[in-house]
Design a protein around this motif. Structure first.
Motif, PDB file in Angstrom:
ATOM      1  N   LYS A 137       5.083 -20.706  -7.312  1.00 24.57           N
ATOM      2  CA  LYS A 137       3.998 -21.426  -6.220  1.00 24.57           C
ATOM      3  C   LYS A 137       4.710 -19.761  -5.317  1.00 24.57           C
ATOM      4  CE  LYS A 137       4.716 -24.739  -2.596  1.00 24.57           C
ATOM      5  NZ  LYS A 137       5.279 -25.936  -2.686  1.00 24.57           N
ATOM      6  N   THR A 138       6.408 -19.037  -5.926  1.00 24.74           N
ATOM      7  CA  THR A 138       6.947 -18.411  -5.014  1.00 24.74           C
ATOM      8  C   THR A 138       6.602 -17.173  -4.804  1.00 24.74           C
ATOM      9  OG1 THR A 138       8.953 -19.609  -4.717  1.00 24.74           O
ATOM     10  CG2 THR A 138       8.743 -17.182  -4.140  1.00 24.74           C
ATOM     11  N   ALA A 139       5.851 -17.051  -5.821  1.00 20.84           N
ATOM     12  CA  ALA A 139       5.022 -15.396  -6.915  1.00 20.84           C
ATOM     13  C   ALA A 139       3.864 -15.328  -6.176  1.00 20.84           C
ATOM     14  CB  ALA A 139       5.282 -15.470  -8.158  1.00 20.84           C
ATOM     15  N   ALA A 140       3.413 -16.484  -5.879  1.00 20.02           N
ATOM     16  CA  ALA A 140       2.089 -16.073  -5.405  1.00 20.02           C
ATOM     17  C   ALA A 140       2.181 -15.272  -4.336  1.00 20.02           C
ATOM     18  CB  ALA A 140       1.582 -17.130  -5.553  1.00 20.02           C
ATOM     19  N   LEU A 141       3.523 -15.452  -3.647  1.00 18.29           N
ATOM     20  CA  LEU A 141       3.857 -14.548  -2.286  1.00 18.29           C
ATOM     21  C   LEU A 141       3.971 -12.998  -2.232  1.00 18.29           C
ATOM     22  CD1 LEU A 141       5.311 -18.011  -0.451  1.00 18.29           C
ATOM     23  CD2 LEU A 141       3.251 -16.844   0.045  1.00 18.29           C
ATOM     24  N   VAL A 142       4.295 -12.794  -4.277  1.00 22.43           N
ATOM     25  CA  VAL A 142       4.676 -11.037  -3.634  1.00 22.43           C
ATOM     26  C   VAL A 142       3.724 -10.319  -3.259  1.00 22.43           C
ATOM     27  CG1 VAL A 142       4.573  -9.502  -5.367  1.00 22.43           C
ATOM     28  CG2 VAL A 142       5.653 -11.649  -5.755  1.00 22.43           C
ATOM     29  N   GLU A 143       2.053 -10.733  -3.477  1.00 15.80           N
ATOM     30  CA  GLU A 143       1.508  -9.348  -2.805  1.00 15.80           C
ATOM     31  C   GLU A 143       1.179  -9.535  -1.099  1.00 15.80           C
ATOM     32  OE1 GLU A 143      -2.250  -7.935  -1.951  1.00 15.80           O
ATOM     33  OE2 GLU A 143      -2.107  -9.804  -1.030  1.00 15.80           O
ATOM     34  N   PRO A 144       1.431 -10.188  -0.457  1.00  9.43           N
ATOM     35  CA  PRO A 144       1.814 -10.432   1.234  1.00  9.43           C
ATOM     36  C   PRO A 144       2.918  -9.985   1.716  1.00  9.43           C
ATOM     37  CG  PRO A 144       1.026 -12.850   0.621  1.00  9.43           C
ATOM     38  CD  PRO A 144       1.152 -11.693  -1.107  1.00  9.43           C
ATOM     39  N   LEU A 145       3.777 -10.254   1.113  1.00  7.39           N
ATOM     40  CA  LEU A 145       5.586  -9.699   0.959  1.00  7.39           C
ATOM     41  C   LEU A 145       5.001  -8.175   0.949  1.00  7.39           C
ATOM     42  CD1 LEU A 145       8.390 -10.052   1.674  1.00  7.39           C
ATOM     43  CD2 LEU A 145       8.539 -10.010  -1.042  1.00  7.39           C
ATOM     44  N   ALA A 146       4.553  -7.799  -0.122  1.00 10.78           N
ATOM     45  CA  ALA A 146       4.438  -6.054  -0.175  1.00 10.78           C
ATOM     46  C   ALA A 146       3.597  -5.044   0.474  1.00 10.78           C
ATOM     47  CB  ALA A 146       3.940  -5.799  -1.727  1.00 10.78           C
ATOM     48  N   VAL A 147       2.830  -6.230   0.681  1.00  6.32           N
ATOM     49  CA  VAL A 147       1.955  -5.475   1.876  1.00  6.32           C
ATOM     50  C   VAL A 147       2.803  -5.057   3.096  1.00  6.32           C
ATOM     51  CG1 VAL A 147       0.029  -5.845   3.445  1.00  6.32           C
ATOM     52  CG2 VAL A 147      -0.316  -5.838   1.048  1.00  6.32           C
TER      53      VAL A 147
ATOM     54  N   GLN B 261      -1.570  11.637  -9.477  1.00  7.50           N
ATOM     55  CA  GLN B 261       0.129  11.535  -8.654  1.00  7.50           C
ATOM     56  C   GLN B 261       1.025  10.608  -8.763  1.00  7.50           C
ATOM     57  OE1 GLN B 261      -1.712  12.779  -4.660  1.00  7.50           O
ATOM     58  NE2 GLN B 261      -1.636  14.902  -5.205  1.00  7.50           N
ATOM     59  N   GLY B 262       0.517   9.004  -8.819  1.00  6.72           N
ATOM     60  CA  GLY B 262       1.102   8.178  -8.868  1.00  6.72           C
ATOM     61  C   GLY B 262       0.845   7.233  -7.551  1.00  6.72           C
ATOM     62  N   ARG B 263       0.081   7.698  -6.814  1.00  9.00           N
ATOM     63  CA  ARG B 263      -0.417   6.948  -5.719  1.00  9.00           C
ATOM     64  C   ARG B 263      -1.640   6.202  -5.731  1.00  9.00           C
ATOM     65  NH1 ARG B 263      -0.470  11.724  -1.422  1.00  9.00           N
ATOM     66  NH2 ARG B 263      -0.958   9.949  -0.311  1.00  9.00           N
ATOM     67  N   TYR B 264      -1.231   4.964  -6.495  1.00  8.75           N
ATOM     68  CA  TYR B 264      -3.353   4.215  -7.322  1.00  8.75           C
ATOM     69  C   TYR B 264      -2.982   3.497  -6.210  1.00  8.75           C
ATOM     70  CZ  TYR B 264      -0.334   0.381  -7.797  1.00  8.75           C
ATOM     71  OH  TYR B 264       0.921  -1.163  -7.668  1.00  8.75           O
ATOM     72  N   ASN B 265      -2.410   3.106  -5.481  1.00  7.87           N
ATOM     73  CA  ASN B 265      -2.509   2.778  -4.203  1.00  7.87           C
ATOM     74  C   ASN B 265      -3.658   2.720  -3.433  1.00  7.87           C
ATOM     75  OD1 ASN B 265      -0.431   4.041  -2.877  1.00  7.87           O
ATOM     76  ND2 ASN B 265      -0.546   2.696  -1.313  1.00  7.87           N
ATOM     77  N   ILE B 266      -4.182   4.263  -3.431  1.00  6.47           N
ATOM     78  CA  ILE B 266      -5.339   4.866  -2.314  1.00  6.47           C
ATOM     79  C   ILE B 266      -6.132   5.566  -3.243  1.00  6.47           C
ATOM     80  CG2 ILE B 266      -3.483   4.293   0.034  1.00  6.47           C
ATOM     81  CD1 ILE B 266      -3.244   7.309  -1.150  1.00  6.47           C
ATOM     82  N   CYS B 267      -6.371   4.876  -4.581  1.00  7.46           N
ATOM     83  CA  CYS B 267      -6.628   5.107  -5.817  1.00  7.46           C
ATOM     84  C   CYS B 267      -8.331   5.315  -4.444  1.00  7.46           C
ATOM     85  CB  CYS B 267      -7.284   4.702  -6.041  1.00  7.46           C
ATOM     86  SG  CYS B 267      -8.531   4.829  -7.694  1.00  7.46           S
ATOM     87  N   ALA B 268      -9.723   6.595  -5.305  1.00  7.83           N
ATOM     88  CA  ALA B 268     -10.619   6.179  -4.829  1.00  7.83           C
ATOM     89  C   ALA B 268     -12.152   5.610  -4.790  1.00  7.83           C
ATOM     90  CB  ALA B 268     -11.244   7.950  -5.025  1.00  7.83           C
ATOM     91  N   ASN B 269     -11.627   5.507  -6.300  1.00  7.52           N
ATOM     92  CA  ASN B 269     -12.297   4.223  -6.780  1.00  7.52           C
ATOM     93  C   ASN B 269     -11.387   2.576  -6.891  1.00  7.52           C
ATOM     94  OD1 ASN B 269     -14.836   6.267  -7.143  1.00  7.52           O
ATOM     95  ND2 ASN B 269     -12.314   6.876  -8.841  1.00  7.52           N
ATOM     96  N   MET B 270     -10.728   2.489  -5.979  1.00  2.72           N
ATOM     97  CA  MET B 270     -10.212   0.854  -6.420  1.00  2.72           C
ATOM     98  C   MET B 270     -11.876   0.249  -6.673  1.00  2.72           C
ATOM     99  SD  MET B 270      -7.051  -0.380  -6.846  1.00  2.72           S
ATOM    100  CE  MET B 270      -6.444   0.434  -5.997  1.00  2.72           C
ATOM    101  N   LYS B 271     -11.163  -1.141  -6.877  1.00  2.53           N
ATOM    102  CA  LYS B 271     -11.948  -2.257  -7.305  1.00  2.53           C
ATOM    103  C   LYS B 271     -10.851  -3.031  -7.074  1.00  2.53           C
ATOM    104  CE  LYS B 271     -14.208  -0.674 -10.944  1.00  2.53           C
ATOM    105  NZ  LYS B 271     -14.991  -1.058 -12.975  1.00  2.53           N
TER     106      LYS B 271
END
Length: 166
Positions: A144-154, A102-112
């Motif tokens: 250096k700035t790009a490493a902050l993308v994940e926490p920003l996205a959260v 469904q394109g909602r991979y962020n809640i994948c039942a088998n996420m690693k």
């Protein structure tokens, strides 16, 4: 070529170790890491050895807020090329469950999720990851700035879910 990795070897103990140089498959990317943020989950695993019922098994590698430079790509990889600055999505979805379809991979039942026991993180000189988890960094944005993308996205996702407005 050597590969140095920060390894959590016991509670509150990190050692820099020589680890095998990662190999890549046809659909993988070898990334030379440049920056790794320290997430709250990394602090919990370091300080307490667990987050709730998720208990670390030593040795363990922390780190999932990362950016680096593509060192090598597998033969099927088309989304990035060697020498390109990238960020890595730390969640590796299965691609087959209902949520993924469904394109909602962020809640994948088998996420690693990298850096969430039992899956090692990325606090290493070189890492091999699926090309589907690697995204180019726009020109003018440092790793250096790009490493902050994940926490920003959260944070942005949480604000959207909470309907937070300026």
């Amino acid at each position: 070529m050597s590969n140095k990795t920060a390894v959590l070897t016991a509670l509150q103990t990190i050692e820099i170790q020589e680890t095998p140089m990662p190999t890549i498959g046809a659909d993988d990317v070898l990334v030379k890491m440049e920056y790794c943020g320290v997430c709250g989950s990394d602090v919990e695993f370091f300080a307490h050895g667990c987050i709730g019922t998720n208990v670390v098994t030593y040795p363990f590698i922390l780190g999932h807020e990362v950016a680096g430079v593509v060192a090598e790509v597998g033969e099927n990889v088309k989304n990035v090329k060697a020498g390109q600055n990238v960020v890595i999505e730390p969640g590796i979805p299965c691609g087959h469950c209902e949520h993924c379809r469904q394109g909602r991979y962020n809640i994948c039942a088998n996420m690693k999720f990298m850096s969430s026991s039992p899956y090692d993180g990325l606090l290493s000189q070189y890492v091999s990851v699926p090309a589907s988890t690697v995204f180019p960094v726009p020109d003018g944005v440092s790793t250096k700035t790009a490493a902050l993308v994940e926490p920003l996205a959260v944070g942005m996702h949480a604000a959207r879910l909470g309907d937070v407005k300026a």
